[in-house]
Design a protein around this motif. Structure first.
Motif, PDB file in Angstrom:
ATOM      1  N   ILE A 232       0.855  -1.182   0.000  1.00 61.33           N
ATOM      2  CA  ILE A 232       0.000   0.000   0.000  1.00 61.33           C
ATOM      3  C   ILE A 232       0.893   1.234   0.000  1.00 61.33           C
ATOM      4  O   ILE A 232       2.089   1.153   0.293  1.00 61.33           O
ATOM      5  N   GLU A 233       0.310   2.362  -0.319  1.00 62.76           N
ATOM      6  CA  GLU A 233       1.060   3.618  -0.318  1.00 62.76           C
ATOM      7  C   GLU A 233       0.261   4.656   0.439  1.00 62.76           C
ATOM      8  O   GLU A 233      -0.951   4.777   0.271  1.00 62.76           O
ATOM      9  N   HIS A 234       0.965   5.406   1.283  1.00 64.00           N
ATOM     10  CA  HIS A 234       0.327   6.462   2.063  1.00 64.00           C
ATOM     11  C   HIS A 234       0.431   7.766   1.291  1.00 64.00           C
ATOM     12  O   HIS A 234       1.528   8.214   0.969  1.00 64.00           O
ATOM     13  N   GLN A 235      -0.709   8.373   0.987  1.00 65.18           N
ATOM     14  CA  GLN A 235      -0.757   9.630   0.249  1.00 65.18           C
ATOM     15  C   GLN A 235      -1.515  10.661   1.084  1.00 65.18           C
ATOM     16  O   GLN A 235      -2.702  10.903   0.862  1.00 65.18           O
ATOM     17  N   PRO A 236      -0.823  11.244   2.074  1.00 62.42           N
ATOM     18  CA  PRO A 236      -1.488  12.220   2.946  1.00 62.42           C
ATOM     19  C   PRO A 236      -1.914  13.455   2.166  1.00 62.42           C
ATOM     20  O   PRO A 236      -1.234  13.842   1.219  1.00 62.42           O
ATOM     21  N   PRO A 237      -3.025  14.069   2.531  1.00 62.89           N
ATOM     22  CA  PRO A 237      -3.908  13.686   3.642  1.00 62.89           C
ATOM     23  C   PRO A 237      -5.031  12.751   3.229  1.00 62.89           C
ATOM     24  O   PRO A 237      -5.936  12.491   4.008  1.00 62.89           O
ATOM     25  N   ARG A 238      -4.982  12.251   1.985  1.00 63.71           N
ATOM     26  CA  ARG A 238      -6.112  11.476   1.472  1.00 63.71           C
ATOM     27  C   ARG A 238      -6.200  10.086   2.071  1.00 63.71           C
ATOM     28  O   ARG A 238      -7.284   9.516   2.166  1.00 63.71           O
ATOM     29  N   GLY A 239      -5.058   9.512   2.441  1.00 68.42           N
ATOM     30  CA  GLY A 239      -5.096   8.190   3.054  1.00 68.42           C
ATOM     31  C   GLY A 239      -4.238   7.182   2.329  1.00 68.42           C
ATOM     32  O   GLY A 239      -3.157   7.502   1.815  1.00 68.42           O
ATOM     33  N   TYR A 240      -4.733   5.939   2.231  1.00 68.89           N
ATOM     34  CA  TYR A 240      -3.964   4.829   1.670  1.00 68.89           C
ATOM     35  C   TYR A 240      -4.591   4.321   0.374  1.00 68.89           C
ATOM     36  O   TYR A 240      -5.814   4.339   0.209  1.00 68.89           O
ATOM     37  N   ILE A 241      -3.741   3.849  -0.537  1.00 75.54           N
ATOM     38  CA  ILE A 241      -4.190   3.254  -1.787  1.00 75.54           C
ATOM     39  C   ILE A 241      -3.491   1.916  -1.956  1.00 75.54           C
ATOM     40  O   ILE A 241      -2.333   1.747  -1.554  1.00 75.54           O
ATOM     41  N   ASN A 242      -4.192   0.957  -2.502  1.00 69.57           N
ATOM     42  CA  ASN A 242      -3.677  -0.394  -2.694  1.00 69.57           C
ATOM     43  C   ASN A 242      -2.759  -0.418  -3.911  1.00 69.57           C
ATOM     44  O   ASN A 242      -3.155  -0.034  -5.005  1.00 69.57           O
ATOM     45  N   MET A 243      -1.522  -0.891  -3.717  1.00 68.02           N
ATOM     46  CA  MET A 243      -0.538  -0.910  -4.811  1.00 68.02           C
ATOM     47  C   MET A 243      -0.323  -2.308  -5.373  1.00 68.02           C
ATOM     48  O   MET A 243       0.492  -2.498  -6.272  1.00 68.02           O
ATOM     49  N   THR A 244      -1.031  -3.300  -4.849  1.00 70.10           N
ATOM     50  CA  THR A 244      -0.913  -4.658  -5.392  1.00 70.10           C
ATOM     51  C   THR A 244      -1.750  -4.765  -6.666  1.00 70.10           C
ATOM     52  O   THR A 244      -2.704  -4.014  -6.856  1.00 70.10           O
ATOM     53  N   ARG A 245      -1.381  -5.707  -7.517  1.00 67.44           N
ATOM     54  CA  ARG A 245      -2.154  -5.919  -8.742  1.00 67.44           C
ATOM     55  C   ARG A 245      -3.506  -6.497  -8.369  1.00 67.44           C
ATOM     56  O   ARG A 245      -3.608  -7.449  -7.612  1.00 67.44           O
TER      57      ARG A 245
END
Length: 251
Positions: A232-245
């Motif tokens: 996963i990747e943390h993109q503040p301030p929006r939160g987390y996004i899944n980086m797995t396929r």
């Protein structure tokens, strides 16, 4: 043991006032060999703090919860050495969520026992090169060697200080789980967390809490672990996004 004991011994040598946050009841000394150290701290106007009732034995599940008190009492947290799955990273993450500063000691890039140090440096923690950095950062006044008198300026806002902004990590009415909490919460199925984090948009910690019902003190270290693995990747301030396929089933 180790850095904890050395830190308090150094504090006593400089005539400072120590605060020990314990993972057991106040009537239990852990580790046992620190009995004299605890006595010296109390004799020097120090303090022993515990949220657990007398008679509570030390347990691995108590220490991550205890760490939030340590970081909350501190103005800055210094990570000396942290493995990739270290409890020190939990403390650093909590420090950021509590608006504290995070410092990290440089490490050997080839040493895997300091993978946590590398992670913190990559994410913007203040690299500590010597005690002078602390003196300068907080505008301390060194009057004499081992002087306890210091002059603190109001906290300044640094754009580059601390790990990636974790201001979204707020405990929305949820108490700290001191019963089901285990060190780094490995017994929690991480695939549940990944399944709730979308690939096409960010999701906040609050939304993950609602979707998974995992207590915050268990969720934070798992999110940190998944981020370090690149899942996963943390993109503040929006939160987390899944980086797995999305076409790969995570077991």
């Amino acid at each position: 043991r180790g850095i904890d004991t050395h830190g308090h011994e150094g504090l006593l040598a400089s005539l400072g006032y120590g605060i020990v946050v314990m993972g057991c009841g106040l009537d239990i000394v852990y580790p046992r060999e620190n009995t004299k150290l605890f006595d010296r701290i109390l004799q020097n106007n120090g303090l022993l703090v515990s949220e657990y009732p007398p008679g509570t034995p030390p347990s691995a599940k108590h220490f991550p919860a205890r760490n939030r008190i340590i970081s909350g009492l501190s103005r800055g947290v210094i990570v000396v050495e942290a493995k990739g799955s270290s409890g020190s990273l939990i403390t650093a993450d909590m420090a950021v969520s509590e608006g504290r500063d995070v410092f990290v000691v440089p490490c050997n890039l080839l040493d895997h026992t300091a993978d946590g140090n590398k992670f913190l440096m990559r994410n913007g923690a203040f690299v500590l090169t010597g005690y002078e950095d602390i003196v300068k950062e907080y505008h301390l006044t060194l009057r004499d060697m081992y002087s306890t008198k210091e002059k603190l300026s109001p906290p300044n806002k640094r754009d580059t200080m601390g790990v990636k902004d974790s201001s979204q990590m707020v405990n929305h009415g949820q108490g700290v789980d001191t019963q089901g909490l285990s060190m780094l919460s490995f017994n929690v199925d991480r695939s549940l967390i990944l399944s709730e984090i979308p690939h096409d948009r960010c999701i906040t910690v609050s939304d993950i809490l609602k979707a998974t019902s995992i207590p915050l003190q268990q969720l934070q270290p798992l999110l940190l672990e998944l981020e370090m693995e690149g899942a996963i990747e943390h993109q503040p301030p929006r939160g987390y996004i899944n980086m797995t396929r999305s076409d790969i089933l995570v077991h």
